[in-house]
Design a protein around this motif. Structure first.
Motif, PDB file in Angstrom:
ATOM      1  N   TRP A 189      15.629  -1.919   0.420  1.00  0.00           N
ATOM      2  CA  TRP A 189      14.771  -3.067   0.595  1.00  0.00           C
ATOM      3  C   TRP A 189      15.357  -4.523   0.244  1.00  0.00           C
ATOM      4  CZ3 TRP A 189      10.419  -2.016   3.468  1.00  0.00           C
ATOM      5  CH2 TRP A 189       9.952  -0.752   3.167  1.00  0.00           C
ATOM      6  N   LYS A 190      16.671  -4.513   0.021  1.00  0.00           N
ATOM      7  CA  LYS A 190      17.006  -5.984  -0.377  1.00  0.00           C
ATOM      8  C   LYS A 190      17.975  -6.462   0.464  1.00  0.00           C
ATOM      9  CE  LYS A 190      16.355  -4.577  -5.214  1.00  0.00           C
ATOM     10  NZ  LYS A 190      17.091  -4.488  -6.624  1.00  0.00           N
TER      11      LYS A 190
ATOM     12  N   ARG B 214      -0.737   9.313  -3.035  1.00  0.00           N
ATOM     13  CA  ARG B 214      -1.098   8.168  -3.996  1.00  0.00           C
ATOM     14  C   ARG B 214       0.173   7.820  -4.515  1.00  0.00           C
ATOM     15  NH1 ARG B 214      -5.212   6.339  -7.861  1.00  0.00           N
ATOM     16  NH2 ARG B 214      -6.617   7.798  -6.704  1.00  0.00           N
ATOM     17  N   GLU B 215       1.264   8.715  -4.843  1.00  0.00           N
ATOM     18  CA  GLU B 215       2.455   8.131  -5.213  1.00  0.00           C
ATOM     19  C   GLU B 215       3.396   7.741  -4.150  1.00  0.00           C
ATOM     20  OE1 GLU B 215       3.310   8.331  -8.588  1.00  0.00           O
ATOM     21  OE2 GLU B 215       1.418   8.933  -8.863  1.00  0.00           O
ATOM     22  N   ARG B 216       3.251   7.971  -3.175  1.00  0.00           N
ATOM     23  CA  ARG B 216       3.932   7.299  -2.015  1.00  0.00           C
ATOM     24  C   ARG B 216       3.481   6.053  -1.611  1.00  0.00           C
ATOM     25  NH1 ARG B 216       3.876  12.808   0.066  1.00  0.00           N
ATOM     26  NH2 ARG B 216       1.829  12.262   1.518  1.00  0.00           N
ATOM     27  N   ILE B 217       2.141   5.792  -1.942  1.00  0.00           N
ATOM     28  CA  ILE B 217       1.602   4.339  -1.835  1.00  0.00           C
ATOM     29  C   ILE B 217       2.407   3.762  -2.941  1.00  0.00           C
ATOM     30  CG2 ILE B 217      -0.339   2.834  -2.117  1.00  0.00           C
ATOM     31  CD1 ILE B 217      -1.954   5.451  -1.108  1.00  0.00           C
ATOM     32  N   ILE B 218       2.173   4.021  -4.264  1.00  0.00           N
ATOM     33  CA  ILE B 218       2.757   3.135  -5.178  1.00  0.00           C
ATOM     34  C   ILE B 218       4.212   2.676  -5.195  1.00  0.00           C
ATOM     35  CG2 ILE B 218       2.923   3.283  -7.727  1.00  0.00           C
ATOM     36  CD1 ILE B 218       0.366   5.068  -7.776  1.00  0.00           C
ATOM     37  N   LEU B 219       4.978   4.075  -4.807  1.00  0.00           N
ATOM     38  CA  LEU B 219       6.386   3.712  -4.713  1.00  0.00           C
ATOM     39  C   LEU B 219       6.835   2.620  -3.758  1.00  0.00           C
ATOM     40  CD1 LEU B 219       9.333   4.121  -5.939  1.00  0.00           C
ATOM     41  CD2 LEU B 219       9.356   5.988  -4.321  1.00  0.00           C
ATOM     42  N   THR B 220       6.142   2.986  -2.512  1.00  0.00           N
ATOM     43  CA  THR B 220       6.370   2.067  -1.237  1.00  0.00           C
ATOM     44  C   THR B 220       5.962   0.804  -1.451  1.00  0.00           C
ATOM     45  OG1 THR B 220       6.123   4.144   0.334  1.00  0.00           O
ATOM     46  CG2 THR B 220       6.070   1.898   1.188  1.00  0.00           C
ATOM     47  N   LEU B 221       4.877   0.352  -2.216  1.00  0.00           N
ATOM     48  CA  LEU B 221       4.279  -1.103  -1.994  1.00  0.00           C
ATOM     49  C   LEU B 221       5.216  -1.878  -3.264  1.00  0.00           C
ATOM     50  CD1 LEU B 221       0.557  -0.633  -1.211  1.00  0.00           C
ATOM     51  CD2 LEU B 221       2.797  -1.109   0.342  1.00  0.00           C
ATOM     52  N   GLU B 222       5.693  -0.968  -4.246  1.00  0.00           N
ATOM     53  CA  GLU B 222       6.446  -1.387  -5.270  1.00  0.00           C
ATOM     54  C   GLU B 222       7.755  -2.197  -4.823  1.00  0.00           C
ATOM     55  OE1 GLU B 222       8.751   0.063  -9.116  1.00  0.00           O
ATOM     56  OE2 GLU B 222       6.486   0.958  -9.004  1.00  0.00           O
ATOM     57  N   ARG B 223       8.417  -0.878  -4.010  1.00  0.00           N
ATOM     58  CA  ARG B 223       9.984  -1.289  -3.540  1.00  0.00           C
ATOM     59  C   ARG B 223       9.828  -2.357  -2.404  1.00  0.00           C
ATOM     60  NH1 ARG B 223      13.434   2.680  -5.557  1.00  0.00           N
ATOM     61  NH2 ARG B 223      12.767   3.111  -7.724  1.00  0.00           N
ATOM     62  N   GLN B 224       8.866  -2.349  -1.666  1.00  0.00           N
ATOM     63  CA  GLN B 224       8.784  -3.224  -0.304  1.00  0.00           C
ATOM     64  C   GLN B 224       8.407  -4.602  -0.833  1.00  0.00           C
ATOM     65  OE1 GLN B 224       6.117  -1.349   2.402  1.00  0.00           O
ATOM     66  NE2 GLN B 224       4.819  -3.266   2.498  1.00  0.00           N
ATOM     67  N   ARG B 225       8.237  -4.806  -2.047  1.00  0.00           N
ATOM     68  CA  ARG B 225       7.842  -6.338  -2.591  1.00  0.00           C
ATOM     69  C   ARG B 225       9.117  -7.003  -2.316  1.00  0.00           C
ATOM     70  NH1 ARG B 225       5.136  -5.172  -6.622  1.00  0.00           N
ATOM     71  NH2 ARG B 225       3.047  -4.946  -5.433  1.00  0.00           N
ATOM     72  N   ALA B 226      10.368  -6.491  -2.293  1.00  0.00           N
ATOM     73  CA  ALA B 226      11.523  -7.271  -2.186  1.00  0.00           C
ATOM     74  C   ALA B 226      11.436  -7.797  -0.571  1.00  0.00           C
ATOM     75  CB  ALA B 226      12.837  -6.116  -2.034  1.00  0.00           C
ATOM     76  N   VAL B 227      10.318  -7.476   0.446  1.00  0.00           N
ATOM     77  CA  VAL B 227      10.529  -7.874   1.742  1.00  0.00           C
ATOM     78  C   VAL B 227       9.265  -8.852   1.764  1.00  0.00           C
ATOM     79  CG1 VAL B 227      12.189  -6.476   2.941  1.00  0.00           C
ATOM     80  CG2 VAL B 227       9.660  -5.956   2.820  1.00  0.00           C
ATOM     81  N   VAL B 228       8.617  -9.235   0.674  1.00  0.00           N
ATOM     82  CA  VAL B 228       7.239 -10.030   0.487  1.00  0.00           C
ATOM     83  C   VAL B 228       7.873 -11.398   0.355  1.00  0.00           C
ATOM     84  CG1 VAL B 228       4.959 -10.714  -0.316  1.00  0.00           C
ATOM     85  CG2 VAL B 228       5.675  -8.107   0.217  1.00  0.00           C
ATOM     86  N   ASP B 229       7.629 -12.488   0.925  1.00  0.00           N
ATOM     87  CA  ASP B 229       8.179 -13.721   0.484  1.00  0.00           C
ATOM     88  C   ASP B 229       7.363 -14.233  -0.877  1.00  0.00           C
ATOM     89  OD1 ASP B 229       8.943 -16.635   0.206  1.00  0.00           O
ATOM     90  OD2 ASP B 229       8.464 -17.021   2.291  1.00  0.00           O
ATOM     91  N   PRO B 230       8.205 -14.337  -1.886  1.00  0.00           N
ATOM     92  CA  PRO B 230       7.649 -14.824  -3.319  1.00  0.00           C
ATOM     93  C   PRO B 230       7.195 -16.301  -3.290  1.00  0.00           C
ATOM     94  CG  PRO B 230      10.208 -14.750  -3.351  1.00  0.00           C
ATOM     95  CD  PRO B 230       9.784 -14.189  -1.932  1.00  0.00           C
ATOM     96  N   VAL B 231       7.666 -16.783  -2.299  1.00  0.00           N
ATOM     97  CA  VAL B 231       7.342 -18.487  -2.311  1.00  0.00           C
ATOM     98  C   VAL B 231       6.178 -18.751  -1.495  1.00  0.00           C
ATOM     99  CG1 VAL B 231       8.127 -21.005  -2.232  1.00  0.00           C
ATOM    100  CG2 VAL B 231       9.766 -19.054  -2.669  1.00  0.00           C
ATOM    101  N   TRP B 232       6.194 -18.363  -0.267  1.00  0.00           N
ATOM    102  CA  TRP B 232       5.120 -18.772   0.799  1.00  0.00           C
ATOM    103  C   TRP B 232       4.188 -17.522   0.996  1.00  0.00           C
ATOM    104  CZ3 TRP B 232       8.797 -21.515   4.596  1.00  0.00           C
ATOM    105  CH2 TRP B 232       9.137 -22.930   3.910  1.00  0.00           C
TER     106      TRP B 232
END
Length: 560
Positions: free
Chosen positions: A262-263, A232-250
């Motif tokens: 991730w930056k 559970r903690e691995r999921i939370i940290l991973t998806l929080e940090r990898q938001r840097a490779v999610v396009d915030p616009v499109w």
């Protein structure tokens, strides 16, 4: 190097070198880009290629043998930034051009169009540069971008490289596949190895570069649902940090970050990555109910709809990282510059090129992801989109006997296991969700055809493609690839879940076990999530007692 997604499959870089229009003035590259790999600077030099690319096919290989020429195969992808760089620099170098023109047959291959070749060379690109003898036997293969001086040196000493390759050839080390009965032990071992790849500081798996590996996250969801607090903690940290490779616009997920964090993203958007991450975010939200995860999932779905969906409801293959890479009359804009802008700023510079091919595998992945989003959220729109896609594909990509073609046309040449496995699984999932007999019948036809057309008569793993009468040299020897057999095993597991016929499950276990040799599993590194998901679907993961949370990951209705 431009690293490809795991065993995946990937598309040809168009022959920009054959385009003789003058480059448009201007352009934008990332600050600090070295001049030797600056596409804008390279175009300003006005160099033209001194050789001609040939298409992958029997004519090119026949000419090489007839004229005693060595072969250079450029395995490239339309979306690949470093493929664009190599086209504008290395392949426009006069001496490279002279050597290729005088001594080689130069072949450019569409690795997205050929998943069998993508599977062979994924560890070497993209781009991947393969040198072959005139009889199409391998001399050497080289990873990623090659500067002009590096490629010149290889071309100049190709005869010596052939001798070295022959002299250093060794028998394979002792390496036996697992038996189906061994799969519980094997999957437990693979899961423990995956834990060793986890980065507790940045999340994700691997510490030299970061990639949004959706299948790994999905497996962590399965563990967490069974009470594994660390998962559970691995999921939370991973998806929080990898938001840097999610396009915030499109919306949508970039291919990877070329750093231990991730930056430092590379901005290609591949269907493989969109689909696997859409499934992962949807499953993670169903477990954790974190609003941001649902918004990330919906953002990927919106991206698919707005940028990769064809007018008929099918899906295109991928989107380039840069603007102007495919059309030299358009100023080149590096992805680092482009994706830093807002919607209006991006559109003012143009849109990154979208690969218009409609491939069965990529559409199957998209459909499976949309069905998963519907299951997790109750989203009727996602299910409607999945149905619309499949209804078109059944008429254009699937034959009456269940054969699956890579594209709608032409229906000739080899067919690929990757297409049958991905589209077949999508049909089975859609049949399970809708209860419609036509999807059930279609999935069974595809499954029967897959076993008929790709099976080794001795059993075990499936071949990568149907026999190819035109294949020569090393390509006439059909392989049984790891990633595509794992996909086939997931499809066979889905057919078992749909029909309760144990024969499908047993055949899936055979295929999965046949890929599970120590060397093959070791070569996958961190990219074993799909293997573990297949093992779970086939009922061979030695889970502890299931808790109430794992019994049913219920979902709340929603829309995107």
């Amino acid at each position: 190097m431009h690293r490809a997604p795991p065993r995946l499959a990937l598309a040809i870089m168009l022959a920009l070198s054959a385009c003789h229009r003058a480059a448009a003035p201007g352009g934008h590259v990332r600050a600090g880009t070295p001049p030797e790999v600056d596409i804008v600077r390279a175009r300003a030099l006005g160099q033209t290629p001194a050789f001609t690319w040939e298409d992958w096919g029997p004519e090119a290989f026949a000419r090489a043998k007839r004229e005693g020429r060595y072969i250079l195969v450029d395995g490239a992808a339309e979306w690949c930034h470093w493929c664009h760089v190599m086209d504008e620099t290395t392949y426009r170098d006069p001496e490279v051009g002279r050597l290729l023109r005088e001594r080689f047959v130069a072949i450019r291959v569409d690795v997205d169009a050929r998943p069998d070749l993508a599977e062979r060379w994924v560890d070497y690109g993209w781009p991947a540069t393969i040198l072959l003898t005139p009889d199409a036997e391998e001399v050497g293969k080289y990873r990623g971008y090659l500067a002009p001086e590096r490629l010149r040196a290889l071309l100049q000493r190709v005869e010596a490289l052939e001798v070295e390759a022959r002299d250093t050839a060794r028998p394979l080390p002792l390496d036996l596949p697992a038996a189906p009965a061994m799969l519980p032990w094997v999957t437990a071992s693979v899961a423990r190895d995956l834990d060793g790849w986890y980065d507790p500081k940045e999340g994700g798996w691997g510490r030299t570069q970061k990639a949004p590996l959706g299948a790994n996250v999905e497996f962590e969801v399965l563990r967490a649902a069974r009470g594994d607090a660390a998962a559970r903690e691995r999921i939370i940290l991973t998806l929080e940090r990898q938001r840097a490779v999610v396009d915030p616009v499109w919306g949508g997920v970039y291919q990877y970050s070329a750093a231990p964090h991730w930056k430092a993203p590379h901005f290609e958007k591949l269907m493989f990555m969109q689909a696997s991450n859409l499934e992962a975010y949807a499953r993670a939200w169903a477990l954790l109910r974190t609003p941001a995860l649902l918004e990330d999932a919906r953002g990927i779905a919106r991206y698919l709809e707005r940028f990769l969906q064809a007018p008929d409801g099918t899906f295109y293959a991928n989107q380039d990282a840069d603007v102007g890479a495919h059309d030299r009359s358009i100023p080149f804009v590096d992805g680092h510059v482009y994706y830093a802008r807002d919607d209006a700023g991006r559109r003012a510079l143009g849109l990154p090129w979208v690969d218009p091919h409609v491939y069965s595998r990529e559409n199957g992945l998209a459909v499976a992801a949309l069905v998963t989003l519907h299951e997790a959220t109750g989203d009727a729109r996602a299910l409607a989109a999945a149905r619309k896609t499949v209804d078109v594909l059944l008429a254009t990509h699937v034959g009456s006997d269940g054969e699956v073609w890579r594209e709608a046309t032409p229906h000739s040449g080899p067919r690929f296991l990757a297409d049958a496995a991905a589209l077949g699984r999508a049909l089975a999932l859609l049949a399970r969700t809708t209860g419609e007999a036509r999807y059930r019948d279609a999935s069974l036809r595809v499954g029967q055809a897959m076993l008929r057309d790709f099976a080794d008569p001795s059993g075990g793993a499936l071949y990568e493609q149907t026999p190819d009468r035109d294949a020569v040299g090393m390509f006439a020897r059909r392989e049984r690839p790891f990633a595509h057999n794992v996909a086939a095993a997931r499809f066979l597991a889905a057919l078992h879940a749909l029909t309760q016929d144990a024969a499908w499950r047993e055949r899936g276990r055979e295929a999965l076990a046949a890929t599970a040799s120590p060397a093959t599993l070791g070569a996958q590194g961190r990219m074993v999530g799909d293997f573990l998901l297949a093992a779970d679907a086939l009922g061979v993961v030695p889970w502890p007692e299931r808790g109430a949370e794992a019994a049913c990951l219920t979902a709340h209705p929603g829309t995107w």
